[in-house]
Design an enzyme around this catalytic site. Structure first.
Site, PDB file in Angstrom:
ATOM      1  CG  ASN A 144      -7.539  -2.612  -5.741  1.00 48.15           C
ATOM      2  OD1 ASN A 144      -6.640  -3.388  -5.435  1.00 48.15           O
ATOM      3  ND2 ASN A 144      -7.873  -1.586  -4.956  1.00 48.15           N
ATOM      4  CG  ASP A 197      -1.998   1.006   1.191  1.00 42.32           C
ATOM      5  OD1 ASP A 197      -2.298   1.511   0.090  1.00 42.32           O
ATOM      6  OD2 ASP A 197      -2.560   1.324   2.254  1.00 42.32           O
TER       7      ASP A 197
HETATM    8  C1  FPP Z   1      -2.105   0.046  -3.296  1.00 44.85           C
HETATM    9  O1  FPP Z   1      -1.558   1.342  -3.256  1.00 44.85           O
HETATM   10  C2  FPP Z   1      -1.588  -0.659  -4.447  1.00 44.85           C
HETATM   11  C3  FPP Z   1      -2.315  -1.289  -5.397  1.00 44.85           C
HETATM   12  C4  FPP Z   1      -3.786  -1.355  -5.405  1.00 44.85           C
HETATM   13  C5  FPP Z   1      -1.652  -1.953  -6.540  1.00 44.85           C
HETATM   14  C6  FPP Z   1      -0.456  -2.750  -6.133  1.00 44.85           C
HETATM   15  C7  FPP Z   1       0.156  -3.292  -7.318  1.00 44.85           C
HETATM   16  C8  FPP Z   1       1.483  -3.371  -7.495  1.00 44.85           C
HETATM   17  C9  FPP Z   1       2.492  -2.943  -6.518  1.00 44.85           C
HETATM   18  C10 FPP Z   1       1.993  -4.003  -8.690  1.00 44.85           C
HETATM   19  C11 FPP Z   1       2.296  -5.420  -8.326  1.00 44.85           C
HETATM   20  C12 FPP Z   1       3.014  -5.991  -9.362  1.00 44.85           C
HETATM   21  C13 FPP Z   1       3.277  -7.279  -9.462  1.00 44.85           C
HETATM   22  C14 FPP Z   1       4.128  -7.674 -10.553  1.00 44.85           C
HETATM   23  C15 FPP Z   1       2.742  -8.287  -8.522  1.00 44.85           C
HETATM   24  P1  FPP Z   1      -2.522   2.569  -3.480  1.00 44.85           P
HETATM   25  O2  FPP Z   1      -2.627   2.824  -4.940  1.00 44.85           O
HETATM   26  O3  FPP Z   1      -3.829   2.308  -2.792  1.00 44.85           O
HETATM   27  O4  FPP Z   1      -1.738   3.726  -2.787  1.00 44.85           O
HETATM   28  P2  FPP Z   1      -2.381   4.973  -2.040  1.00 44.85           P
HETATM   29  O5  FPP Z   1      -3.112   4.427  -0.847  1.00 44.85           O
HETATM   30  O6  FPP Z   1      -1.192   5.775  -1.660  1.00 44.85           O
HETATM   31  O7  FPP Z   1      -3.276   5.664  -3.020  1.00 44.85           O
END
Ligand code: FPP
Length: 240
Positions: free
Chosen positions: A65, A17
């Protein structure tokens, strides 16, 4: 400091996250945060394998998501494609992948090309025994429980099992991580303190470890810190 092997968790869960905030802080598009997050995912998965951790489960994309803007969802799917293509390439070059990789969640809603790449990756790495890396994609803990309940209900209807045979341990076997120990510890970076529908069944006795570090900034040192804190936790599982 290198962690003491005798105190290592067998299974670690990680909620990746803070990618969006990481990008915003740098004046970048959110997708840049996901790209950096994917690099950190690779490094931490490799480190867990180097340490000899039996299993690590990463939360990459939840059933919720899909509510994100289409552009961001597409960008995350492209990151999966790149990662899977890279794994295939490395395998083709006969490089040691090092871990068995599995994708947990409801694959039916994912683009067809990604599903076939996921299947290829899973079967190619199936024999690797050192570390199991689960990537939760279109995963939701409640969805997983319903999925397991349906499988068991079908068996009861078919007469393969009786209702009395449905126990906690049988139910566990029908979850996506049924052949693995429950996570000993779940990591959530980025300052949030909730599990967000991650490993809902399996986390009943997991230690929770929170950090303010945003996932794209997470390093091996942060994992070491978690391991050192985990080694000091007194796990009683309801006993004294
Ligand atoms: C949450 O951070 C992250 C996600 C919903 C996506 C996570 C995906 C990746 C890290 C890519 C993974 C890749 C592989 C190859 C497995 P957020 O977007 O909610 O962050 P925020 O809370 O700061 O907005």
């Amino acid at each position: 400091m290198a962690p003491d092997p005798s105190t290592l968790p067998r299974h670690i869960g990680i909620i990746m996250d803070g990618n969006g905030r990481w990008a915003k802080k740098r004046g970048l598009e959110r997708t840049e945060g996901h790209k950096q997050g994917a690099k950190v995912f690779r490094d931490i998965a490799t480190y867990c394998s180097e340490l000899g951790i039996e299993a690590v489960t990463f939360y990459a994309f939840s059933t919720e998501n899909w509510r994100r803007p289409e552009k961001e969802v597409h960008a995350i799917m492209d990151i999966f494609r790149d990662f899977l293509a890279e794994l295939e390439q490395r395998e083709a070059e006969n490089e040691e992948m090092g871990f068995r990789i599995r994708f947990i969640g409801d694959k039916s809603r994912l683009p067809a090309d990604i599903v076939s790449l996921l299947d290829i990756t899973e079967s190619r790495s199936a024999e690797k025994k050192r570390t199991t890396v689960n990537v939760a994609v279109n995963y939701g803990g409640r969805q997983e429980i319903v999925h397991a309940a349906r499988l068991l209900a079908q068996q009861a209807v078919d007469g393969t099992i009786s209702v009395d045979q449905i126990t906690e341990s049988l139910f566990s076997r029908y979850t996506y991580t049924g052949d693995l120990p429950d996570p000993d510890v779940i990591i959530r970076p980025s300052g949030e303190m909730r599990l967000s529908n991650f490993l809902t069944w399996q986390s009943a006795y997991s230690e929770l470890w929170f950090s303010d570090v945003l996932w794209p900034d997470f390093t091996r040192k942060d994992l070491d810190q978690m391991l050192s804190d985990f080694a000091k936790r007194n796990r009683r599982f309801g006993g004294v």
